[in-house]
Design a protein around this motif. Structure first.
Motif, short mmCIF file in Angstrom:
data_model
loop_
_atom_site.label_atom_id
_atom_site.label_comp_id
_atom_site.label_asym_id
_atom_site.label_seq_id
_atom_site.Cartn_x
_atom_site.Cartn_y
_atom_site.Cartn_z
N GLU A 185 50.66 30.75 47.75
CA GLU A 185 49.81 30.79 46.38
C GLU A 185 48.49 31.38 46.51
OE1 GLU A 185 46.22 29.12 44.54
OE2 GLU A 185 46.86 28.36 46.55
N THR A 186 47.94 31.53 47.77
CA THR A 186 46.59 31.78 47.95
C THR A 186 46.80 33.55 48.00
OG1 THR A 186 45.92 30.19 49.46
CG2 THR A 186 44.88 32.34 49.63
N PHE A 187 47.94 34.21 48.38
CA PHE A 187 48.33 35.57 48.68
C PHE A 187 48.50 36.12 47.25
CE2 PHE A 187 51.59 38.80 48.69
CZ PHE A 187 50.77 39.69 49.48
N CYS A 188 49.18 35.12 46.32
CA CYS A 188 49.45 35.50 45.11
C CYS A 188 48.06 35.89 44.32
CB CYS A 188 50.21 35.14 44.24
SG CYS A 188 52.03 35.12 44.93
N PHE A 189 47.50 34.85 44.22
CA PHE A 189 46.04 34.68 43.70
C PHE A 189 45.16 35.92 44.01
CE2 PHE A 189 41.65 33.32 43.42
CZ PHE A 189 41.61 32.68 41.97
N PHE A 190 45.11 36.32 45.29
CA PHE A 190 43.96 37.38 45.79
C PHE A 190 44.78 38.83 45.51
CE2 PHE A 190 41.63 33.86 47.77
CZ PHE A 190 40.46 34.16 47.46
N LEU A 191 46.14 38.71 45.44
CA LEU A 191 46.65 39.99 45.09
C LEU A 191 46.65 40.67 43.69
CD1 LEU A 191 48.77 42.38 46.16
CD2 LEU A 191 50.73 40.88 45.37
N ILE A 192 46.60 39.38 42.80
CA ILE A 192 46.38 39.77 41.43
C ILE A 192 44.94 40.25 41.13
CG2 ILE A 192 46.05 38.55 39.20
CD1 ILE A 192 48.59 36.70 40.01
N LEU A 193 44.02 39.57 41.82
CA LEU A 193 42.83 39.70 41.64
C LEU A 193 42.30 41.19 42.22
CD1 LEU A 193 40.61 36.55 42.24
CD2 LEU A 193 41.46 37.42 40.13
N MET A 194 42.91 41.55 43.61
CA MET A 194 42.77 42.72 44.17
C MET A 194 43.39 43.84 43.14
SD MET A 194 40.84 42.80 46.44
CE MET A 194 40.82 44.62 46.48
N SER A 195 44.35 43.77 42.66
CA SER A 195 44.99 44.64 41.54
C SER A 195 44.25 44.97 40.39
CB SER A 195 46.28 44.10 41.26
OG SER A 195 47.44 43.90 42.41
N PHE A 196 43.84 43.70 39.99
CA PHE A 196 42.75 43.95 38.84
C PHE A 196 41.45 44.72 38.99
CE2 PHE A 196 39.13 42.67 36.37
CZ PHE A 196 39.72 42.72 34.69
N ILE A 197 40.75 44.45 40.29
CA ILE A 197 39.68 45.18 40.69
C ILE A 197 39.77 46.84 40.84
CG2 ILE A 197 37.86 45.42 42.35
CD1 ILE A 197 38.12 42.40 42.71
N SER A 198 41.18 47.00 41.40
CA SER A 198 41.60 48.20 42.00
C SER A 198 41.74 49.08 40.56
CB SER A 198 42.70 48.36 42.86
OG SER A 198 42.52 47.48 44.13
N ILE A 199 42.19 48.59 39.62
CA ILE A 199 42.77 49.31 38.47
C ILE A 199 41.34 49.69 37.74
CG2 ILE A 199 43.62 49.17 36.28
CD1 ILE A 199 45.87 47.33 37.52
N HIS A 200 40.42 48.63 37.63
CA HIS A 200 39.17 49.05 36.98
C HIS A 200 38.16 49.51 38.01
CE1 HIS A 200 41.28 46.14 34.64
NE2 HIS A 200 40.45 46.67 33.37
N LEU A 201 38.39 50.12 39.02
CA LEU A 201 37.45 50.86 39.89
C LEU A 201 36.93 52.21 39.20
CD1 LEU A 201 36.04 50.87 42.86
CD2 LEU A 201 38.11 52.33 43.63
#
Length: 201
Positions: A185-201
């Motif tokens: 659950e922790t991995f999925c949570f931060f993977l989603i947030l990191m994907s969002f941040i990376s897309i909007h870099l």
């Protein structure tokens, strides 16, 4: 700031994957202290994420939610670092008496159980503010996904209440802690947030 967050955040993701792929070997060699140290570093790498999410979504409510995110990550860093020292100390003791084992169990119960559960409850509150922020930014898919993480507060709270009561209540006893679920659950949570941040870099 975002570039630094992306670099550090993905290092944290890679650390999680490294832990997952080497867990059996490290556990076989009783290197649980080193595993906890790696997890502490992993959470350190994710520490800028609440600030980056607040910056990207530019949401007033999320400024409050950011506090819960930072406290959650700080608590996880602290507990993993303390558990590292405790585990290594106990494993290096050659003559393990019954008293030492009892002390070890007591220390692990103090450093992990309620402390980590409370931290996860704070993460759920952070997820609630993220849900609001995504919704107000018309990102409905991520809002729905974050709302699912919010609902986990019931699960974490039930376990926390169960292990905190001397006179157990049958209902709360139905909720069992599952380390594998916590980590995925922790991995999925931060993977989603990191994907969002990376897309909007």
């Amino acid at each position: 700031m975002l570039l630094s967050t992306v670099i550090l955040g993905w290092i944290g993701i890679l650390l999680f994957l490294f832990i997952a792929t080497t867990f059996n070997k490290l556990a076989k060699n009783n290197e649980f202290g080193f595993l906890h140290l790696l997890m502490a570093v992993m959470y350190v790498m994710w520490l800028p994420i609440p600030i980056a999410m607040t910056h990207l979504l530019n949401n007033e409510a999320l400024q409050v939610g950011m506090i819960f995110g930072i406290i959650y990550l700080s608590m996880m860093i602290i507990t993993m670092a303390l558990q590292t020292g405790h585990i290594v100390h106990i494993e290096r003791e050659v003559n393990k008496s019954t008293t030492q084992e009892e002390r070890s169990n007591h220390m692990m119960a103090t450093l992990s159980g309620p402390f980590e559960l409370l931290a996860n409850i704070l993460k759920c509150i952070w997820a609630l503010f993220l849900t609001i922020a995504f919704w107000e930014n018309n990102n409905f898919l991520l809002a729905i996904i974050m709302s699912l993480f919010c609902l986990l507060i019931v699960y974490f709270l039930a376990i926390l209440v169960d292990i905190s009561l001397l006179k157990r209540i049958k209902f709360f006893g139905r909720f069992k802690p599952n380390p594998y679920f916590f980590n995925i659950e922790t991995f999925c949570f931060f993977l989603i947030l990191m994907s969002f941040i990376s897309i909007h870099l």
